[in-house]
Design an enzyme around this catalytic site. Sequence first.
Site, PDB file in Angstrom:
ATOM      1  N   CYS A 133     101.727 -43.909  29.504  1.00  0.00           N
ATOM      2  CA  CYS A 133     101.152 -44.943  30.371  1.00  0.00           C
ATOM      3  C   CYS A 133     101.140 -44.442  31.802  1.00  0.00           C
ATOM      4  CB  CYS A 133     101.932 -46.252  30.258  1.00  0.00           C
ATOM      5  SG  CYS A 133     103.580 -46.168  30.972  1.00  0.00           S
ATOM      6  N   ASP A 175      66.395 -33.882  53.198  1.00  0.00           N
ATOM      7  CA  ASP A 175      65.646 -32.674  53.519  1.00  0.00           C
ATOM      8  C   ASP A 175      64.253 -32.872  52.919  1.00  0.00           C
ATOM      9  OD1 ASP A 175      65.070 -29.942  54.192  1.00  0.00           O
ATOM     10  OD2 ASP A 175      65.353 -29.479  52.072  1.00  0.00           O
ATOM     11  N   ASP A 216      68.559 -29.253  49.113  1.00  0.00           N
ATOM     12  CA  ASP A 216      68.376 -28.323  47.998  1.00  0.00           C
ATOM     13  C   ASP A 216      69.581 -27.420  47.793  1.00  0.00           C
ATOM     14  OD1 ASP A 216      68.229 -26.519  50.060  1.00  0.00           O
ATOM     15  OD2 ASP A 216      66.094 -26.108  49.849  1.00  0.00           O
ATOM     16  N   CYS A 244     104.154 -42.999  33.547  1.00  0.00           N
ATOM     17  CA  CYS A 244     104.461 -41.578  33.300  1.00  0.00           C
ATOM     18  C   CYS A 244     103.747 -40.692  34.323  1.00  0.00           C
ATOM     19  CB  CYS A 244     104.032 -41.170  31.891  1.00  0.00           C
ATOM     20  SG  CYS A 244     104.735 -42.145  30.562  1.00  0.00           S
ATOM     21  N   ASP A 261      70.672 -26.036  53.412  1.00  0.00           N
ATOM     22  CA  ASP A 261      71.313 -27.259  53.899  1.00  0.00           C
ATOM     23  C   ASP A 261      72.827 -27.268  53.688  1.00  0.00           C
ATOM     24  OD1 ASP A 261      68.815 -28.431  54.592  1.00  0.00           O
ATOM     25  OD2 ASP A 261      68.474 -28.869  52.488  1.00  0.00           O
TER      26      ASP A 261
END
Length: 741
Positions: A12, A431, A627, A15, A631
């Site tokens: 769970c 862009d 792209d 833990c 960029d």
Amino acid sequence: MKESFYIEGMTCTACSSGIERSLGRKSFVKKIEVSLLNKSANIEFDENQTNLDEIFKLIEKLGYSPKKTLAKEKKGFFSPNVKLALAVVFTLFVVYLSMGAMLSPSLLPESLLTIDNHSNFLNACLQLIGALIVMHLGRDFYIQGFKALWHRQPNMSSLIAIGTSAALISSLWPLYLVYTNQWSYGHYYFESVCVILMFVMVGKRIENVSKDKALDAMQALMKNAPKTALKMQNNQQIEVLVDSIVVGDILKVLPGSAIAVDGEIIEGEGELDESMLSGEALPVYKKVGDKVFSGTFNSHTSFLMKATQNNKNSTLSQIIEMIHNAQSSKAEISRLADKVSSVFVPSVITIAILAFVVWLIIAPKPDFWWNFGIALEVFVSVLVISCPCALGLATPMSILVANQKASSLGLFFKDAKSLEKARLVNTIVFDKTGTLTNGKPVVKSVHSKIELLELLSLAGSIEKSSEHVIAKGIVEYAKERNAPLKEMSEVKVKTGFGISAKTDYQGAKESIKVGNSEFFNPINTLEIKENGILVFVGRVISEKEDELLGVFVLEDLPKKGVKEHIAQIKNLGINILLLSGDNRENVKKCALELGIDGYISNAKPQDKLNKIKELKEKGQIVMMVGDGLNDAPSLAMSDVAVVMAKGSDVSVQAADIVSFNNDIKSVYSAIQLSQATIKNIKENLFWAFCYNSVFIPLACGVLYKANIMLSPAIAGLAMSLSSVSVVLNSQRLRNFKIKDH
């Protein structure tokens, strides 16, 4: 140093958060994230102070088993489904023995009935045997629960183990007194032990099946990865391991086989199933010169391809890595659940003990054993009904299902934080070239001061050294007109401006430039009345003077459907800005055509970066869509970076979200999916918190005066249903559909 590994033995969120807290306190650990769902951990630590083996030892001291690779689950004598079926059968058997006579004495044989308030010892012994069998079938709760308790990291299994063990032990004492004839009747809790374990096992099974189905997305991708490929060597085809393939190898792809690595077709043609990348089911026709991507399937005819990436850097490996990172990482919204879970189990144990003591004192009957029985039921009910699992599953289950849904749309989130943050975006910067447009500028016209073939030869020769999409358009145009491509030397690229090189021109070695107008020193520009992307070609006369040789006019048309998708994004109330290195007229035309109000032209990479900074300083949550090549700086600066690309064209390192279908609709889809996912997580957290806030007081007996008390069996059912409800609510994201605004 960053490392990833697996941890077995977690049940769970107590833990996973316990491991994070324990390691996070160490000075040499910079960052630690533990995923309960896929049993994985990502850690960043100072390798000068420790190593992975030492970290493994620390985790082992907490009672868990760290491993570099996830071992196959050991098959026991019984499968999980058989174990569950047996638990149900023996639970029904014990309930029948303990409660059958209450419904009708005729349901039990006379030898098993309680007569004249004298407890039937045989009936009680059979109940004990049934309870021990069910406990054995659910022994993992006891092994893991008591181990965690010993290491002072109590978890859900600890609550189940303490509660059911207390109920069993409390039943053994009256059974002994009945056996020795000191008592004539004893009150047993064997059926509570069985029902609690059965309900928890049912809940865990449903939970695990749902998690496994969600994790199948990764397994399905792994199956797409071929282990071997056919390599052409000395006109012979030999089978080689995919890991041994290097860039430049020639591979043969047969019909019905998967592409091993990214590459380019050099002979033949084929139809490829690229649904793994784009989400589109229709096959894509590929011919000589077209790119192919690892993990996609060749449907018809064989072809030869040249490898352009090795296995590690190919598309499929990148996608698998992104999905793994997304599944292993944590969203900020999950931190609240982690903080609560860190104190939840110890607090519940404390509440259960206090409730036991209080009921032992204030129980309404004067008989000690009667009071003890009520107090014990309250103690067990509080332990069993408390559910840290629902809190722990609230966030990761939703994110897991959301990532699976995203991959079916051709979208891949780099981590959970990217998925979480996309919904907050209020400004998107696009862009232009390759993002809003097709990214394949074609030459409209050429204006030349010299012989046209000579101009094409110069421009094509220089541009073949560039990977820019505009350069590729010029090279293709030159090749179509059979312009001879020359050898270049001293090639220099000036990002955002152009490229220069030395080559033969009119019998001498000359420096030739190809680029935008700003790349040149003042020149006599040709009068160009056409709108388009202008690329100038010139000869360097001196450091301060260039001679114009010609101008290429190119155009790059918008992608199909972009205008509609931009309108959908604007309807979400998001500001849109177009940033492009193209000239003002082209950018303005594109912006007006697509319905974008704000635009900036002639933007160099540094200009884009500065604009992103400016927007963020104004308090905007900025998404940059590009792209992934030129960029990269502005993508890295943005709050959410989206790369529109396929395969190895993508700069995955700079991206938070990658759209392999190269469709602007992915931006709209990512935002909507983020909104739906966070809404789903909040629903899960709300019900998990409400469940514990309401049912723990009920289990304590606060409504005893209203004759409302929860038995341990009902508590076990409620606890299981709380986890199952969170899992099932998360599955609703599978039905997520893009809404048209």
